[in-house]
Design a protein around this motif. Structure first.
Motif, PDB file in Angstrom:
ATOM      1  N   GLY A 145      93.898 -79.346  77.126  1.00  0.00           N
ATOM      2  CA  GLY A 145      92.719 -79.958  76.538  1.00  0.00           C
ATOM      3  C   GLY A 145      92.648 -79.731  75.034  1.00  0.00           C
ATOM      4  N   PHE A 146      93.050 -78.546  74.584  1.00  0.00           N
ATOM      5  CA  PHE A 146      93.074 -78.233  73.152  1.00  0.00           C
ATOM      6  C   PHE A 146      94.083 -79.133  72.448  1.00  0.00           C
ATOM      7  CE2 PHE A 146      94.354 -75.204  69.637  1.00  0.00           C
ATOM      8  CZ  PHE A 146      93.151 -75.281  68.946  1.00  0.00           C
ATOM      9  N   ILE A 147      95.238 -79.308  73.063  1.00  0.00           N
ATOM     10  CA  ILE A 147      96.269 -80.172  72.478  1.00  0.00           C
ATOM     11  C   ILE A 147      95.768 -81.613  72.407  1.00  0.00           C
ATOM     12  CG2 ILE A 147      98.580 -81.118  72.863  1.00  0.00           C
ATOM     13  CD1 ILE A 147      99.333 -78.340  74.023  1.00  0.00           C
TER      14      ILE A 147
ATOM     15  N   ARG B 223      81.093 -60.289  59.418  1.00  0.00           N
ATOM     16  CA  ARG B 223      80.137 -61.039  60.224  1.00  0.00           C
ATOM     17  C   ARG B 223      80.706 -61.241  61.621  1.00  0.00           C
ATOM     18  NH1 ARG B 223      78.315 -66.147  56.635  1.00  0.00           N
ATOM     19  NH2 ARG B 223      80.438 -66.789  57.165  1.00  0.00           N
ATOM     20  N   TRP B 224      79.902 -60.853  62.620  1.00  0.00           N
ATOM     21  CA  TRP B 224      80.305 -61.039  64.014  1.00  0.00           C
ATOM     22  C   TRP B 224      79.557 -62.237  64.585  1.00  0.00           C
ATOM     23  CZ3 TRP B 224      77.564 -58.308  68.529  1.00  0.00           C
ATOM     24  CH2 TRP B 224      78.093 -58.758  69.747  1.00  0.00           C
ATOM     25  N   TYR B 225      80.331 -63.210  65.064  1.00  0.00           N
ATOM     26  CA  TYR B 225      79.789 -64.358  65.791  1.00  0.00           C
ATOM     27  C   TYR B 225      80.080 -64.134  67.269  1.00  0.00           C
ATOM     28  CZ  TYR B 225      79.597 -66.953  61.345  1.00  0.00           C
ATOM     29  OH  TYR B 225      79.328 -67.378  60.065  1.00  0.00           O
ATOM     30  N   ARG B 226      79.043 -64.116  68.072  1.00  0.00           N
ATOM     31  CA  ARG B 226      79.280 -63.974  69.510  1.00  0.00           C
ATOM     32  C   ARG B 226      79.774 -65.320  70.031  1.00  0.00           C
ATOM     33  NH1 ARG B 226      76.806 -63.867  74.631  1.00  0.00           N
ATOM     34  NH2 ARG B 226      77.689 -62.183  75.897  1.00  0.00           N
ATOM     35  N   SER B 227      81.059 -65.514  69.887  1.00  0.00           N
ATOM     36  CA  SER B 227      81.720 -66.781  70.191  1.00  0.00           C
ATOM     37  C   SER B 227      83.073 -66.502  70.814  1.00  0.00           C
ATOM     38  CB  SER B 227      81.910 -67.615  68.907  1.00  0.00           C
ATOM     39  OG  SER B 227      80.677 -67.945  68.319  1.00  0.00           O
ATOM     40  N   ARG B 228      83.596 -67.507  71.468  1.00  0.00           N
ATOM     41  CA  ARG B 228      84.918 -67.419  72.057  1.00  0.00           C
ATOM     42  C   ARG B 228      85.909 -68.246  71.237  1.00  0.00           C
ATOM     43  NH1 ARG B 228      81.266 -67.407  76.333  1.00  0.00           N
ATOM     44  NH2 ARG B 228      81.623 -65.768  77.898  1.00  0.00           N
ATOM     45  N   PRO B 229      87.160 -67.815  71.158  1.00  0.00           N
ATOM     46  CA  PRO B 229      88.191 -68.676  70.564  1.00  0.00           C
ATOM     47  C   PRO B 229      88.282 -69.983  71.332  1.00  0.00           C
ATOM     48  CG  PRO B 229      88.975 -66.418  70.763  1.00  0.00           C
ATOM     49  CD  PRO B 229      87.687 -66.497  71.536  1.00  0.00           C
ATOM     50  N   PRO B 230      88.957 -70.997  70.796  1.00  0.00           N
ATOM     51  CA  PRO B 230      88.866 -72.342  71.370  1.00  0.00           C
ATOM     52  C   PRO B 230      89.697 -72.584  72.623  1.00  0.00           C
ATOM     53  CG  PRO B 230      90.337 -72.359  69.497  1.00  0.00           C
ATOM     54  CD  PRO B 230      89.728 -70.984  69.543  1.00  0.00           C
ATOM     55  N   VAL B 231      90.494 -71.595  73.047  1.00  0.00           N
ATOM     56  CA  VAL B 231      91.384 -71.783  74.194  1.00  0.00           C
ATOM     57  C   VAL B 231      91.106 -70.711  75.241  1.00  0.00           C
ATOM     58  CG1 VAL B 231      93.793 -71.832  74.964  1.00  0.00           C
ATOM     59  CG2 VAL B 231      93.172 -72.828  72.755  1.00  0.00           C
ATOM     60  N   HIS B 232      91.048 -71.114  76.513  1.00  0.00           N
ATOM     61  CA  HIS B 232      90.878 -70.171  77.618  1.00  0.00           C
ATOM     62  C   HIS B 232      91.870 -69.019  77.502  1.00  0.00           C
ATOM     63  CE1 HIS B 232      87.897 -72.241  79.960  1.00  0.00           C
ATOM     64  NE2 HIS B 232      88.614 -73.342  80.046  1.00  0.00           N
TER      65      HIS B 232
ATOM     66  N   ALA C 256     102.477 -69.798  65.172  1.00  0.00           N
ATOM     67  CA  ALA C 256     103.205 -71.061  65.369  1.00  0.00           C
ATOM     68  C   ALA C 256     103.527 -71.347  66.828  1.00  0.00           C
ATOM     69  CB  ALA C 256     104.488 -71.075  64.537  1.00  0.00           C
ATOM     70  N   THR C 257     102.629 -70.948  67.734  1.00  0.00           N
ATOM     71  CA  THR C 257     102.844 -71.286  69.136  1.00  0.00           C
ATOM     72  C   THR C 257     101.535 -71.736  69.777  1.00  0.00           C
ATOM     73  OG1 THR C 257     103.614 -70.486  71.300  1.00  0.00           O
ATOM     74  CG2 THR C 257     102.467 -68.905  69.915  1.00  0.00           C
ATOM     75  N   LEU C 258     101.622 -72.683  70.706  1.00  0.00           N
ATOM     76  CA  LEU C 258     100.490 -73.085  71.529  1.00  0.00           C
ATOM     77  C   LEU C 258     100.841 -72.909  73.002  1.00  0.00           C
ATOM     78  CD1 LEU C 258      99.109 -76.287  69.728  1.00  0.00           C
ATOM     79  CD2 LEU C 258      98.077 -74.018  69.833  1.00  0.00           C
ATOM     80  N   ASP C 259     101.562 -71.844  73.297  1.00  0.00           N
ATOM     81  CA  ASP C 259     101.960 -71.510  74.662  1.00  0.00           C
ATOM     82  C   ASP C 259     101.067 -70.386  75.161  1.00  0.00           C
ATOM     83  OD1 ASP C 259     103.126 -70.760  77.033  1.00  0.00           O
ATOM     84  OD2 ASP C 259     105.147 -70.518  76.228  1.00  0.00           O
ATOM     85  N   ASP C 260     100.161 -70.703  76.109  1.00  0.00           N
ATOM     86  CA  ASP C 260      99.217 -69.671  76.545  1.00  0.00           C
ATOM     87  C   ASP C 260      99.878 -68.535  77.301  1.00  0.00           C
ATOM     88  OD1 ASP C 260      99.701 -71.239  78.778  1.00  0.00           O
ATOM     89  OD2 ASP C 260      97.630 -71.885  79.025  1.00  0.00           O
ATOM     90  N   ASN C 261     101.126 -68.701  77.703  1.00  0.00           N
ATOM     91  CA  ASN C 261     101.844 -67.586  78.324  1.00  0.00           C
ATOM     92  C   ASN C 261     102.164 -66.481  77.316  1.00  0.00           C
ATOM     93  OD1 ASN C 261     102.110 -68.635  81.040  1.00  0.00           O
ATOM     94  ND2 ASN C 261     103.564 -70.119  80.200  1.00  0.00           N
ATOM     95  N   GLU C 262     102.040 -66.803  76.018  1.00  0.00           N
ATOM     96  CA  GLU C 262     102.330 -65.833  74.960  1.00  0.00           C
ATOM     97  C   GLU C 262     101.099 -65.042  74.529  1.00  0.00           C
ATOM     98  OE1 GLU C 262     105.411 -65.191  73.749  1.00  0.00           O
ATOM     99  OE2 GLU C 262     106.147 -66.584  75.282  1.00  0.00           O
TER     100      GLU C 262
ATOM    101  N   SER D   3     101.024 -78.302  63.865  1.00  0.00           N
ATOM    102  CA  SER D   3     100.650 -79.678  63.581  1.00  0.00           C
ATOM    103  C   SER D   3      99.157 -79.875  63.312  1.00  0.00           C
ATOM    104  CB  SER D   3     101.090 -80.584  64.738  1.00  0.00           C
ATOM    105  OG  SER D   3     100.673 -81.916  64.532  1.00  0.00           O
ATOM    106  N   PRO D   4      98.239 -79.243  64.063  1.00  0.00           N
ATOM    107  CA  PRO D   4      96.816 -79.524  63.833  1.00  0.00           C
ATOM    108  C   PRO D   4      96.238 -78.899  62.571  1.00  0.00           C
ATOM    109  CG  PRO D   4      97.222 -78.727  66.075  1.00  0.00           C
ATOM    110  CD  PRO D   4      98.454 -78.456  65.277  1.00  0.00           C
ATOM    111  N   PHE D   5      96.876 -77.865  62.024  1.00  0.00           N
ATOM    112  CA  PHE D   5      96.292 -77.184  60.863  1.00  0.00           C
ATOM    113  C   PHE D   5      97.312 -76.256  60.223  1.00  0.00           C
ATOM    114  CE2 PHE D   5      94.848 -75.419  64.923  1.00  0.00           C
ATOM    115  CZ  PHE D   5      95.434 -74.159  64.916  1.00  0.00           C
ATOM    116  N   SER D   6      97.035 -75.927  58.961  1.00  0.00           N
ATOM    117  CA  SER D   6      97.861 -74.947  58.261  1.00  0.00           C
ATOM    118  C   SER D   6      97.330 -73.541  58.565  1.00  0.00           C
ATOM    119  CB  SER D   6      97.823 -75.203  56.752  1.00  0.00           C
ATOM    120  OG  SER D   6      96.556 -74.867  56.209  1.00  0.00           O
ATOM    121  N   SER D   7      98.047 -72.536  58.088  1.00  0.00           N
ATOM    122  CA  SER D   7      97.616 -71.153  58.310  1.00  0.00           C
ATOM    123  C   SER D   7      96.667 -70.663  57.228  1.00  0.00           C
ATOM    124  CB  SER D   7      98.836 -70.222  58.382  1.00  0.00           C
ATOM    125  OG  SER D   7      99.602 -70.499  59.533  1.00  0.00           O
TER     126      SER D   7
END
Length: 249
Positions: free
Chosen positions: A78-80, A223-232, A148-154, A17-21
């Motif tokens: 929080g991401f949702i 290019r390497w960005y010293r960054s974290r993905p948006p979800v814990h 296509a999942t937003l289940d952090d258990n996956e 829902s929030p974005f396409s691939s």
């Protein structure tokens, strides 16, 4: 599934829902990538986008990709919650195609000099181009979680950040990039920019898990960005694009 967005001059690979691939320019169009000279709060950033599109003679539907930066990774709830507000804005611009959000997106949390609130980093849009011009595209950011999942258990090897776990995570993500490229009718030899986001850059990680799968795209480096993905608990993210025109705004 690749869906045509004739108002925008591009096709998009369905996501969540929030974005396409990912997005790929339609015949007679190309994707332009624009990086902000200074970050803007993300809603203010959309005002900048609106003004820029008007300046170049393109309407809102030409917007096809967004790059955000957030202060710290979100919890999954929080991401949702953030996505709900983001989707509301995208709908207010009348950009949805049926039930699908066509815009590609990357959203990461910088480890150094993070913003104090979510900000706009860059965006992409389509312009008219000669028929037969080379294919241009943007693939959305993806972490080590099934499509296509937003289940952090996956999350793959959740909670593990050692060298072996990171190689497995990175291998999954670069394979996701490859499968999205193929679904969009593109390939690594058309990629001009490869971005990697992680704070766990173990020795040999890129060589073992990423570079070998990039094929001809390695001639452009990465290019390497010293960054974290948006979800814990997500620890490795990538996005790629194939672009002829890069500008600063």
């Amino acid at each position: 599934m690749l869906i045509d967005n004739p108002r925008g001059g591009y096709r998009f690979l369905t996501g969540i829902s929030p974005f396409s691939s990912g997005v790929v320019a339609s015949e007679g169009h190309e994707v332009v990538h624009a990086t902000l000279s200074a970050h803007r709060p993300w809603r203010e950033g959309f005002e900048l986008i609106d003004a820029h599109l008007a300046d170049v003679g393109r309407g809102r539907p030409a917007l096809c990709a967004i790059e955000l930066r957030c202060p710290v990774p979100y919890s999954m709830p929080g991401f949702i919650e953030f996505n709900a507000g983001y989707v509301e804005l995208i709908r207010s611009w009348d950009l949805y195609v049926g039930d699908h959000n066509p815009l590609a997106r990357t959203n990461v949390a910088p480890a150094e000099d993070p913003p104090s609130e979510p900000v706009l980093h860059a965006f992409s849009y389509t312009v008219e181009a000669p028929v037969g011009a080379s294919t241009t595209f943007v693939v959305s950011g993806a972490g080590e979680i099934p499509e296509a999942t937003l289940d952090d258990n996956e999350i793959i090897r959740r909670g593990e950040t050692g060298p072996e776990a990171m190689r497995e995570k990175a291998g999954h993500v670069v394979a996701t990039m490859g499968s999205r490229l193929a679904a969009m009718g593109a390939d690594w030899d058309q990629v001009t920019t490869t971005d990697v986001y992680t704070v766990f850059m173990h020795e040999g990680l890129l060589e073992d898990a990423v570079i070998g799968q990039m094929g001809p795209a390695t001639r452009h480096g990465l290019r390497w960005y010293r960054s974290r993905p948006p979800v814990h608990d997500l620890d490795f993210e990538m996005d790629v694009r194939g672009i002829r025109s890069e500008i600063a705004v």
